[in-house]
Design an enzyme around this catalytic site. Structure first.
Site, PDB file in Angstrom:
ATOM      1  N   GLY A 137      68.531  16.333  23.755  1.00  0.00           N
ATOM      2  CA  GLY A 137      69.984  16.304  23.849  1.00  0.00           C
ATOM      3  C   GLY A 137      70.689  16.201  22.514  1.00  0.00           C
ATOM      4  O   GLY A 137      71.903  16.339  22.448  1.00  0.00           O
ATOM      5  N   CYS A 162      75.587  33.782  51.847  1.00  0.00           N
ATOM      6  CA  CYS A 162      75.657  35.059  51.146  1.00  0.00           C
ATOM      7  C   CYS A 162      75.795  36.196  52.152  1.00  0.00           C
ATOM      8  O   CYS A 162      75.036  36.282  53.118  1.00  0.00           O
ATOM      9  CB  CYS A 162      74.402  35.257  50.298  1.00  0.00           C
ATOM     10  SG  CYS A 162      74.214  36.921  49.624  1.00  0.00           S
ATOM     11  N   CYS A 195      72.325  38.433  51.868  1.00  0.00           N
ATOM     12  CA  CYS A 195      70.989  37.955  52.222  1.00  0.00           C
ATOM     13  C   CYS A 195      71.049  36.700  53.095  1.00  0.00           C
ATOM     14  O   CYS A 195      70.010  36.185  53.500  1.00  0.00           O
ATOM     15  CB  CYS A 195      70.159  37.687  50.961  1.00  0.00           C
ATOM     16  SG  CYS A 195      70.625  36.162  50.123  1.00  0.00           S
ATOM     17  N   CYS A 253      75.330  36.283  46.529  1.00  0.00           N
ATOM     18  CA  CYS A 253      74.577  35.505  45.541  1.00  0.00           C
ATOM     19  C   CYS A 253      74.953  35.927  44.129  1.00  0.00           C
ATOM     20  O   CYS A 253      75.001  37.125  43.823  1.00  0.00           O
ATOM     21  CB  CYS A 253      73.070  35.765  45.689  1.00  0.00           C
ATOM     22  SG  CYS A 253      72.332  35.012  47.112  1.00  0.00           S
ATOM     23  N   CYS A 265      68.663  37.267  45.427  1.00  0.00           N
ATOM     24  CA  CYS A 265      69.243  37.951  46.582  1.00  0.00           C
ATOM     25  C   CYS A 265      68.365  39.137  47.001  1.00  0.00           C
ATOM     26  O   CYS A 265      68.045  39.317  48.173  1.00  0.00           O
ATOM     27  CB  CYS A 265      70.647  38.425  46.228  1.00  0.00           C
ATOM     28  SG  CYS A 265      71.667  38.867  47.627  1.00  0.00           S
TER      29      CYS A 265
END
Lengths: 367, 258, 298
Positions: free
Chosen positions: C37, C246, C249, C271, C277
């Site tokens: 970080g 979605c 899909c 998606c 997808c």
């Protein structure tokens, strides 16, 4: 049926092909040669070399041609090439006192050893469009006289003899800073800062320098000296034990002399702002010198009150390749983030409406 | 009061080149004690305040502070992290201009809550409750909690700055002309409020002021400065009613008669 | 140098960058991994694409890629957005590596603004393109001051912003680039990914590297590292949810893009992760606007 957008690859290919077509333009017009650009758009080449940090007129001309005359794009092309070049070492400091001067003016002395020389300048031309240039008429050869080889004394040296101006700055270490090889850190040493300014965008530095003249960190500048000409670049070869000359380059140098009342840290004397740029670019060299002086505020114990004195602000935003990239990246798709914001705004509008409705339905008993 | 001082200032001097900021100042400050540093502008009182609150590095001398564990620590030998932590938990600093001590574009609630969040408070409801409570204690209406200080009057801003400093229960507060720049009637109300809070919380305070009335109302003890040096110290009532140093006599006669 | 008429004007090293530069960048990456970080300054190079268009990510990828790597590049979750295509083509040209659109097959995934839906595995590296690496930047514009705040872990200001959000809107109104705390120490900007993706960073099996070219910073989250989104106890961090699955899909619990279908307000949600997808559709999943469903409706 919905078909997801495809074909990014073909689209990019075709776009580049169209770009190449537009770059060439009408095929019945002869193509520009690099020699033409080098010879006739010399100041454009100079700017691209200076801000691209590569002294090579031919490459600059190629970049200008490839960029369709967009100088910042050309600078970018040159920078992206420069970064891949191996680094053999650093040259000796160029000695501008030994410059083969083509132009040299001082605003502080009427006459001085070595004289004032106007050289090839736009100054005192009347800015009237000249139709003869459209017809490619014959241009007279310039007047020539034999030069004397005595080097032109620097104005700053004249002042220094009386102790009226501060000495050239001391460098802490033998090694010169290089922000293209080591991470930038604030506060910066002056050598690195000058490097950043030398690479900085002419327009940005011009505006900042101008702002100091208009009272945002006024520094009472005098153009002590501006000189343009050729200097030797020498390289110290350890195996040989002495410096050899690699070649000559044209540079523009500006030494600003600034009035200074003195402060807790420094006695009253003239101080300097310094500008040095590849090629012929007086505007850039002068703007750089004004910015350099403004950025020395902390060193000289002056109050920092204006943008031009703010090192983080100036240096972080002076590079036009960085600036143009980040501004233009807004063109890239952001629809994932936008979707998140869209969703939030819808939700908040919904909440807002509901709150208003509840308020509207409150009994009017209060009246 | 404890049998040990809270702050020990010894031989503190600050020079700006050849110019004297303050010279060889020593004193002890006891828990719950209010010390006023008075003098004309340029007498070095603000320089001294900045030196003992570690906002400025003195040229010579030491300042030690009795931490909550009872140990004295030399403030200039502390690490920066520890010093900054001390400043935002056990200390407060009230600036003359509230804009220097507040975040002007952040709501009043967040201004008060910031110190709590800085020391790890992570419950929004609790932070808000504490902030509301503190706004009440400095006489700011609870419904102004989400307003920014820019919408506040000068007196309100100053009271908000005080709340922001006191929320973590500090033991020592520095004040730099806390009533400067306010109207006389607003000054009176603020002084009254300050006196109440200082008494209730048992705060130790070092307050810098050029206004002897402020010193009279707030402080137990006072220190008179001239040209960077302390010319007289003593209990506030004694110094004001029976000034001994000629300079203090001049100061008291010239100001208090008005 | 002079310009010749033939090729060979300029030649480039494997993966464009010279080896010294790669070593410099790898050192920065290793330091980043060692201090999760923490933003490591590095001497960012000019790249042949503009600043802000992924130069940081490209430099990181160029420094770690080898001839055996398989590269996937996504922008907004999709493999064929123009900038993803352009970067993929760049590496195909200068490093001659195999490229893929399949998340599972890739050893290096360079991304802008999304983390793939499919869980990343041990051995994979996710390279983020980062525009503004400093999470405190819009609270404190000064680099000298923000570096001090990180060094002393003074993060109260970050919570002030979240507090203001709640006070103003009743909830935290940050939707992307949502700040996280890494391994209980450094507050980090996860790059402008939607906060939906934040939980995927936590304890990931994959190595996550972040490159910011213009701002000259590299940082990293090693595998199996704590990544916690900042919040309040009584206003806990929440990810976006979508009301419908979605349309292509039928996937639920994934991040969706809104697609405008006509000028009468018709829209659908699909998606954002195109590879995910497509895989689902290959496996026979169908949303209400997918080909088969439409045919049945006609």
């Amino acid at each position: 049926m919905y078909v997801a957008v495809k074909g990014g690859e073909a689209a990019i290919r075709n776009a580049h092909r169209l770009l190449a077509d537009r770059r060439r333009g009408d095929r019945s017009v002869p193509a520009l040669t690099l020699e033409q650009i080098v010879e006739q758009l010399a100041l454009a080449c100079d700017r691209v070399m200076a801000e691209g940090s590569v002294h090579d007129r031919d490459l600059a001309a190629l970049a200008i041609k490839q960029a369709r005359g967009d100088l910042i794009e050309a600078i970018f092309l040159l920078r992206a090439y420069r970064t891949t070049l191996p680094r053999f070492g650093y040259s000796e400091p160029v000695d501008t006192a030994k410059m083969q001067v083509e132009r040299r003016i001082s605003a502080t002395y009427k006459d001085l050893p070595g004289g004032q020389m106007l050289g090839p300048t736009f100054d005192y031309t009347h800015r009237l469009l000249d139709p003869s240039l459209a017809r490619d008429e014959t241009v007279d050869e310039p007047e020539r006289r034999d030069g004397d080889d005595t080097p032109a004394m620097r104005v700053s040296d004249i002042l220094a003899e009386e102790g009226l101006i501060e000495a050239d700055g001391e460098v802490d270490s033998e090694e010169v800073g290089d922000l293209t090889r080591t991470p930038m850190e604030f506060p910066m040493a002056r050598d690195t800062r000058l490097q950043a300014l030398a690479r900085g965008d002419e327009g940005f530095l011009l505006a900042l320098g101008y702002s100091t003249q208009r009272g945002y960190a006024r520094s009472h500048p005098f153009a002590g000296e501006i000189r343009i000409g050729e200097v030797d670049v020498e390289f110290h070869v350890p195996e040989l034990g002495f410096a050899i000359t690699l070649g000559r380059i044209r540079v523009t140098e500006c030494q600003m002399v600034n009035q200074f009342q003195g402060s807790a840290k420094a006695p009253p004397q003239f101080t300097r702002g310094y500008g040095l740029v590849f090629g012929q670019s007086e505007r850039k060299a002068m703007a750089m010198a004004l910015c350099d002086r403004a950025l020395r505020a902390a060193e000289l114990g002056e109050d920092i009150v204006a943008p031009a004195q703010d090192e983080e602000f100036v240096i972080s935003h002076s590079d036009n390749v960085q600036a143009t990239g980040f501004v233009e990246h807004l063109k890239l798709p952001h629809y994932v983030d936008f979707q998140a914001e869209l969703d939030l705004v819808r939700r908040m509008r919904g909440e807002h409406t509901r709150r208003r409705d509840t308020q509207d339905n409150m009994p009017e008993a209060a009246e | 009061m404890s049998d040990q001082p809270l702050l020990r200032v010894s031989g503190v001097s600050k020079f700006y080149g050849n110019r004297i900021g303050c010279k060889d100042v020593s004193f002890d400050l006891w828990p719950g004690e209010v010390l006023a540093i008075v003098g004309e502008s340029g007498s070095g009182k603000t320089t001294l305040l900045n030196c003992i609150s570690t906002r400025l590095m003195p040229t010579a001398g030491t300042v030690s502070y009795r931490m909550r564990d009872g140990q004295f620590r030399d403030l200039y030998r502390m690490g920066e992290a520890e010093r900054r932590f001390l400043m935002r938990t056990d200390w407060g600093f009230v600036h003359q201009n509230p804009a220097d001590g507040l975040r002007m574009s952040v709501s009043a609630g967040a201004n008060v809550g910031e110190r709590l969040m800085a020391v790890g408070e992570r419950h929004y409801g609790n932070i808000r409750e504490t902030a509301t409570d503190w706004l009440g204690r400095v006489e700011i209406d609870a419904d102004r909690i989400d307003d920014q200080p820019r919408a506040f009057s000068g007196g309100m801003r100053q009271r908000l700055q005080i709340a922001r400093n006191l929320v973590t229960g500090p033991r020592l507060v520095f004040m730099d002309e806390p009533t400067g720049g306010l109207d006389v009637s607003v000054q009176a109300r603020l002084l009254d409020l300050l006196r109440g809070l200082v008494n209730d919380l048992g705060l130790a305070v070092v307050v810098v002021t050029h206004d002897l009335a402020v010193a009279r109302l707030l402080s137990h003890r006072m220190m008179v400065m001239k040209d960077g040096a302390v010319v007289e110290t003593g209990l506030t009532d004694r110094v004001l009613d029976d000034p001994r140093a000629p300079y203090t006599q001049l100061l008291v006669s010239s100001i208090l008669q008005v | 140098m002079t310009i010749g008429t033939d090729d060979g004007l300029a030649t480039y090293n494997f993966a464009y960058l010279d080896e010294q530069t790669k070593r410099m960048i790898r050192r920065a990456i290793l330091k980043g991994i060692a201090i999760p970080g923490y933003q490591v300054p590095f001497a960012s190079r000019e790249m042949p694409m503009p600043y802000g268009w992924g130069t940081g990510g490209v430099q990181v990828t160029a420094s770690i890629i080898g001839p055996d790597d398989v590269l996937k590049v996504i922008d907004q979750g999709a493999d064929d957005t123009t900038n993803a295509v352009s970067i993929r083509a760049f590496f195909a040209k200068v490093a001659d590596v195999e490229t893929t659109t399949e998340t599972a097959k890739a050893s290096i995934i360079q991304t802008r603004h999304r983390i793939p839906e499919e869980k990343l595995k041990d051995g994979q590296i996710l390279v983020y393109q980062v525009p503004i690496p400093e999470p405190l930047r819009f609270l404190e514009p000064r680099e000298t001051e923000t570096r001090k705040m990180h060094a002393l872990a003074e993060y109260g200001l970050m919570h002030v912003k979240l507090y203001e959000d709640i006070a103003k809107n009743g909830h935290i109104a940050t939707t992307y680039a949502y700040p996280v705390k890494v391994e209980d120490r450094y507050v980090m900007d996860p790059s402008p990914t939607p906060k939906f993706d934040n939980p995927k960073m936590h304890m990931s099996d994959a190595l996550q590297l972040f490159g910011a070219g213009r701002e000259k910073r590299i940082y990293a989250v090693p595998p199996h590292t704590k990544v916690v989104s900042l919040d309040f106890e009584d206003y806990p961090f929440e990810i976006q949810t979508f009301e419908e699955p979605c349309a292509m899909c039928g996937a639920q619990g994934v991040y969706l893009d809104e697609v405008i279908l006509d000028d009468r307000g018709g829209r659908m949600f699909v998606c954002s992760d195109t590879d995910y997808c497509e895989k689902r559709r290959e496996d026979g999943h169908r949303g209400h606007l997918a080909g088969d469903a439409m045919e049945a409706a006609e």
